[in-house]
Write a protein that holds these residues in place. Structure first.
Motif, PDB file in Angstrom:
ATOM      1  N   VAL A 219       0.836  -1.201   0.000  1.00  0.00           N
ATOM      2  CA  VAL A 219       0.000   0.000   0.000  1.00  0.00           C
ATOM      3  C   VAL A 219       0.871   1.251   0.000  1.00  0.00           C
ATOM      4  O   VAL A 219       1.761   1.394   0.829  1.00  0.00           O
ATOM      5  N   ASP A 220       0.599   2.130  -0.954  1.00  0.00           N
ATOM      6  CA  ASP A 220       1.240   3.439  -1.024  1.00  0.00           C
ATOM      7  C   ASP A 220       0.171   4.460  -0.648  1.00  0.00           C
ATOM      8  O   ASP A 220      -0.570   4.952  -1.498  1.00  0.00           O
ATOM      9  N   ALA A 221       0.093   4.793   0.657  1.00  0.00           N
ATOM     10  CA  ALA A 221      -0.963   5.671   1.154  1.00  0.00           C
ATOM     11  C   ALA A 221      -0.821   7.098   0.626  1.00  0.00           C
ATOM     12  O   ALA A 221      -1.820   7.796   0.453  1.00  0.00           O
ATOM     13  N   VAL A 222       0.414   7.533   0.354  1.00  0.00           N
ATOM     14  CA  VAL A 222       0.638   8.896  -0.127  1.00  0.00           C
ATOM     15  C   VAL A 222       0.036   9.073  -1.521  1.00  0.00           C
ATOM     16  O   VAL A 222      -0.668  10.042  -1.795  1.00  0.00           O
ATOM     17  N   ASN A 223       0.311   8.134  -2.420  1.00  0.00           N
ATOM     18  CA  ASN A 223      -0.204   8.209  -3.791  1.00  0.00           C
ATOM     19  C   ASN A 223      -1.544   7.500  -3.959  1.00  0.00           C
ATOM     20  O   ASN A 223      -2.067   7.426  -5.073  1.00  0.00           O
ATOM     21  N   LYS A 224      -2.052   6.961  -2.866  1.00  0.00           N
ATOM     22  CA  LYS A 224      -3.361   6.296  -2.840  1.00  0.00           C
ATOM     23  C   LYS A 224      -3.467   5.184  -3.883  1.00  0.00           C
ATOM     24  O   LYS A 224      -4.348   5.164  -4.720  1.00  0.00           O
ATOM     25  N   LYS A 225      -2.506   4.260  -3.766  1.00  0.00           N
ATOM     26  CA  LYS A 225      -2.522   3.067  -4.613  1.00  0.00           C
ATOM     27  C   LYS A 225      -2.233   1.857  -3.742  1.00  0.00           C
ATOM     28  O   LYS A 225      -1.327   1.878  -2.917  1.00  0.00           O
ATOM     29  N   ALA A 226      -3.024   0.827  -3.939  1.00  0.00           N
ATOM     30  CA  ALA A 226      -2.815  -0.422  -3.208  1.00  0.00           C
ATOM     31  C   ALA A 226      -2.618  -1.535  -4.217  1.00  0.00           C
ATOM     32  O   ALA A 226      -3.411  -1.689  -5.149  1.00  0.00           O
ATOM     33  N   LYS A 227      -1.550  -2.312  -4.041  1.00  0.00           N
ATOM     34  CA  LYS A 227      -1.281  -3.426  -4.938  1.00  0.00           C
ATOM     35  C   LYS A 227      -1.536  -4.735  -4.222  1.00  0.00           C
ATOM     36  O   LYS A 227      -1.087  -4.934  -3.088  1.00  0.00           O
ATOM     37  N   LEU A 228      -2.269  -5.618  -4.900  1.00  0.00           N
ATOM     38  CA  LEU A 228      -2.407  -6.996  -4.457  1.00  0.00           C
ATOM     39  C   LEU A 228      -1.446  -7.808  -5.308  1.00  0.00           C
ATOM     40  O   LEU A 228      -1.607  -7.886  -6.538  1.00  0.00           O
ATOM     41  N   ILE A 229      -0.430  -8.375  -4.682  1.00  0.00           N
ATOM     42  CA  ILE A 229       0.644  -9.056  -5.403  1.00  0.00           C
ATOM     43  C   ILE A 229       0.490 -10.557  -5.216  1.00  0.00           C
ATOM     44  O   ILE A 229       0.405 -11.057  -4.090  1.00  0.00           O
ATOM     45  N   LEU A 230       0.448 -11.273  -6.353  1.00  0.00           N
ATOM     46  CA  LEU A 230       0.227 -12.720  -6.357  1.00  0.00           C
ATOM     47  C   LEU A 230       1.356 -13.405  -7.135  1.00  0.00           C
ATOM     48  O   LEU A 230       1.298 -13.495  -8.365  1.00  0.00           O
ATOM     49  N   PRO A 231       2.389 -13.886  -6.455  1.00  0.00           N
ATOM     50  CA  PRO A 231       3.448 -14.627  -7.154  1.00  0.00           C
ATOM     51  C   PRO A 231       2.909 -15.964  -7.665  1.00  0.00           C
ATOM     52  O   PRO A 231       2.166 -16.656  -6.967  1.00  0.00           O
ATOM     53  N   LEU A 232       3.295 -16.314  -8.884  1.00  0.00           N
ATOM     54  CA  LEU A 232       2.833 -17.559  -9.493  1.00  0.00           C
ATOM     55  C   LEU A 232       3.732 -18.724  -9.105  1.00  0.00           C
ATOM     56  O   LEU A 232       4.941 -18.560  -8.955  1.00  0.00           O
ATOM     57  N   LYS A 233       3.122 -19.901  -8.969  1.00  0.00           N
ATOM     58  CA  LYS A 233       3.909 -21.099  -8.689  1.00  0.00           C
ATOM     59  C   LYS A 233       4.716 -21.512  -9.911  1.00  0.00           C
ATOM     60  O   LYS A 233       5.864 -21.905  -9.809  1.00  0.00           O
ATOM     61  N   ALA A 234       4.063 -21.473 -11.090  1.00  0.00           N
ATOM     62  CA  ALA A 234       4.718 -21.829 -12.349  1.00  0.00           C
ATOM     63  C   ALA A 234       4.038 -21.055 -13.461  1.00  0.00           C
ATOM     64  O   ALA A 234       2.842 -20.797 -13.412  1.00  0.00           O
ATOM     65  N   GLN A 235       4.803 -20.702 -14.489  1.00  0.00           N
ATOM     66  CA  GLN A 235       4.255 -19.905 -15.580  1.00  0.00           C
ATOM     67  C   GLN A 235       3.162 -20.639 -16.340  1.00  0.00           C
ATOM     68  O   GLN A 235       2.200 -20.041 -16.782  1.00  0.00           O
TER      69      GLN A 235
END
Length: 199
Positions: A119-135
């Motif tokens: 979460v970047d509260a200053v720029n008001k952006k929240a990222k949900l990050i999902l690393p993949l197990k395999a491509q």
């Protein structure tokens, strides 16, 4: 306006977030302060190897879906062409969002190894990050709203077989682009393609 080809122009609105939205998909309303959006995880589950995440949101917030690292090249009409899927992470970026909370259980998921917020509260952006197990296991994702106005994200896995699959055939050409002409200009590529598709 975005010139798609010689015969057609598509029109877009450029949003403050940097996104472009097709004009026909936009509904204009009276200007008002939307306030900061807040996201929280209501539930997460794995069904048939797919990850389903339900988020509570203050309002229908604009978001971007990015794959990293992924290389694109300029192909037919757009810069979104790929030779292969190389990304190892899926990122949902929610704009105008100052807070995001809640944990997501990815246990049993065939596609995603973990899930976390940035979460970047200053720029008001929240990222949900999902690393993949395999491509090779990722098979796209969908976002919709349920009857209660909650955002539902589904991360799909590659099917293990063809059972229940729907096969769609696109004949190609037709309309204003009949394709190449053959047989003394009496047969068009679109006619042959359509016959082959129906066969």
């Amino acid at each position: 306006g975005y010139n798609v080809d010689e015969d057609e122009t598509e029109y877009y609105y450029n949003l403050q977030s940097g996104r472009k939205i097709k004009r026909e998909a936009v509904e204009l309303t009276e200007k008002r302060d939307m306030g900061d959006n807040r996201l929280s995880v209501l539930s997460s589950s794995v069904q048939n190897g797919k990850l389903k995440i339900t988020l509570s949101t203050a309002w229908k917030v604009p978001y971007d879906l990015n794959y990293t690292p992924q290389e694109y090249y300029h192909g037919y009409r757009k810069n979104y062409n790929v030779t292969s899927f190389t990304a190892s992470v899926i990122e949902f970026t929610f704009h105008y969002t100052a807070s995001a909370s809640g944990t997501i259980d990815t246990g049993g998921c065939d596609v995603v190894s973990s899930a976390y917020w940035n979460v970047d509260a200053v720029n008001k952006k929240a990222k949900l990050i999902l690393p993949l197990k395999a491509q090779g296991g990722y098979y796209g994702s969908s976002v919709e709203y349920d009857a209660n106005g909650n955002m539902v994200i589904t991360v799909n896995r590659k099917p293990k077989g063809a059972s229940g699959a729907v096969v769609v055939l696109d004949a190609g050409h037709g309309g204003s682009d009949p394709g190449a002409a053959g047989l003394n200009n009496q047969v068009r590529e679109s006619d042959v393609n359509l016959l082959v598709t129906y066969a």
